[in-house]
Design a protein around this motif. Structure first.
Motif, mmCIF file in Angstrom:
data_model
loop_
_atom_site.group_PDB
_atom_site.id
_atom_site.type_symbol
_atom_site.label_atom_id
_atom_site.label_comp_id
_atom_site.label_asym_id
_atom_site.label_seq_id
_atom_site.Cartn_x
_atom_site.Cartn_y
_atom_site.Cartn_z
ATOM 1 N N UNK A 2 0.817 -1.249 0.093
ATOM 2 C CA UNK A 2 -0.192 -0.012 -0.133
ATOM 3 C C UNK A 2 0.842 1.231 0.026
ATOM 4 N N UNK A 3 2.002 1.253 0.429
ATOM 5 C CA UNK A 3 3.095 2.452 0.583
ATOM 6 C C UNK A 3 3.662 2.601 -0.753
ATOM 7 N N UNK A 4 3.985 1.684 -1.356
ATOM 8 C CA UNK A 4 4.583 1.706 -2.740
ATOM 9 C C UNK A 4 4.169 2.688 -3.588
ATOM 10 N N UNK A 5 2.757 2.674 -3.992
ATOM 11 C CA UNK A 5 2.211 3.340 -5.177
ATOM 12 C C UNK A 5 2.432 4.922 -4.788
ATOM 13 N N UNK A 6 1.958 5.458 -3.641
ATOM 14 C CA UNK A 6 2.132 6.602 -3.267
ATOM 15 C C UNK A 6 3.639 7.280 -3.237
ATOM 16 N N UNK A 7 4.451 6.421 -2.731
ATOM 17 C CA UNK A 7 5.851 6.748 -2.534
ATOM 18 C C UNK A 7 6.568 6.885 -3.795
ATOM 19 N N UNK A 8 6.058 5.894 -4.863
ATOM 20 C CA UNK A 8 6.845 6.126 -6.225
ATOM 21 C C UNK A 8 6.038 7.273 -6.977
ATOM 22 N N UNK A 9 5.021 7.380 -6.735
ATOM 23 C CA UNK A 9 4.394 8.286 -7.386
ATOM 24 C C UNK A 9 4.968 9.759 -7.125
ATOM 25 N N UNK A 10 5.092 9.804 -5.663
ATOM 26 C CA UNK A 10 5.975 11.252 -5.229
ATOM 27 C C UNK A 10 7.304 11.347 -5.912
ATOM 28 N N UNK A 11 8.238 10.339 -5.916
ATOM 29 C CA UNK A 11 9.567 10.254 -6.231
ATOM 30 C C UNK A 11 9.629 10.416 -7.731
ATOM 31 N N UNK A 12 8.730 9.694 -8.524
ATOM 32 C CA UNK A 12 8.909 9.952 -10.209
ATOM 33 C C UNK A 12 7.656 11.090 -10.539
ATOM 34 N N UNK A 68 14.732 4.266 -13.436
ATOM 35 C CA UNK A 68 14.743 5.067 -12.325
ATOM 36 C C UNK A 68 13.731 4.623 -11.151
ATOM 37 N N UNK A 69 12.706 4.183 -11.774
ATOM 38 C CA UNK A 69 11.896 3.657 -10.856
ATOM 39 C C UNK A 69 12.319 2.305 -9.948
ATOM 40 N N UNK A 70 12.859 1.312 -10.733
ATOM 41 C CA UNK A 70 13.356 0.347 -10.168
ATOM 42 C C UNK A 70 14.482 0.628 -9.071
ATOM 43 N N UNK A 71 15.536 1.475 -9.408
ATOM 44 C CA UNK A 71 16.472 1.976 -8.551
ATOM 45 C C UNK A 71 15.685 2.634 -7.256
ATOM 46 N N UNK A 72 14.683 3.522 -7.488
ATOM 47 C CA UNK A 72 14.145 4.045 -6.293
ATOM 48 C C UNK A 72 13.486 3.058 -5.455
ATOM 49 N N UNK A 73 12.916 2.194 -6.240
ATOM 50 C CA UNK A 73 12.198 0.910 -5.507
ATOM 51 C C UNK A 73 13.003 0.219 -4.390
ATOM 52 N N UNK A 85 12.482 1.175 -0.907
ATOM 53 C CA UNK A 85 11.397 0.267 -0.260
ATOM 54 C C UNK A 85 12.073 -0.806 0.275
ATOM 55 N N UNK A 86 13.350 -1.268 0.015
ATOM 56 C CA UNK A 86 14.051 -2.443 0.791
ATOM 57 C C UNK A 86 13.933 -1.931 2.021
ATOM 58 N N UNK A 87 14.762 -0.870 2.322
ATOM 59 C CA UNK A 87 15.018 -0.646 3.623
ATOM 60 C C UNK A 87 13.699 -0.180 4.625
ATOM 61 N N UNK A 88 12.624 0.425 3.649
ATOM 62 C CA UNK A 88 11.565 0.660 4.346
ATOM 63 C C UNK A 88 10.817 -0.680 4.849
#
Length: 107
Positions: free
Chosen positions: A35-45, A54-59, A63-66
């Motif tokens: 549930x956190x992934x989509x809003x975080x990724x939308x914010x970053x990208x 870039x999305x994969x690198x951000x992820x 997301x791994x430490x998160x």
């Protein structure tokens, strides 16, 4: 041997209830990360998913430490923090041990 007994043995658990709590923690962590992934990724990208690299690198780097923080948080909430703290340390030891083995010595 049942899969639950195998997990209890492998993770050195005392009871079936502890196994149930640990499985609930994994489930809650996965759902929260989903549930956190989509809003975080939308914010970053900026909502632009066309740059998938870039999305994969951000992820990977966010997301791994998160996920690991969520795992420890839910572990604390469900009274299994010590198990997940040891689980995290063991996982990172394995990762860093493999990366150290794959490096060539400097000549």
């Amino acid at each position: 041997m049942l899969w639950t007994e195998k997990l209890k043995t492998r993770w050195n658990l005392k009871s079936g209830w502890q196994l149930l709590l640990i499985l609930i923690v994994f489930a809650c962590t996965g759902l929260s990360a989903m549930f956190i992934k989509k809003p975080v990724m939308n914010f970053l990208t900026d909502g632009n998913a066309s740059n998938w690299k870039a999305s994969m690198i951000y992820y990977i780097f966010l997301m791994t430490p998160l996920y690991n923080v969520l795992l420890l948080g839910y572990g604390f909430i469900f009274g299994q923090f010590n198990f997940f703290w040891e689980f995290e340390k063991k996982m990172f030891r394995r990762i860093f041990r493999r990366s150290a083995k794959n490096q060539e010595p400097v000549k």
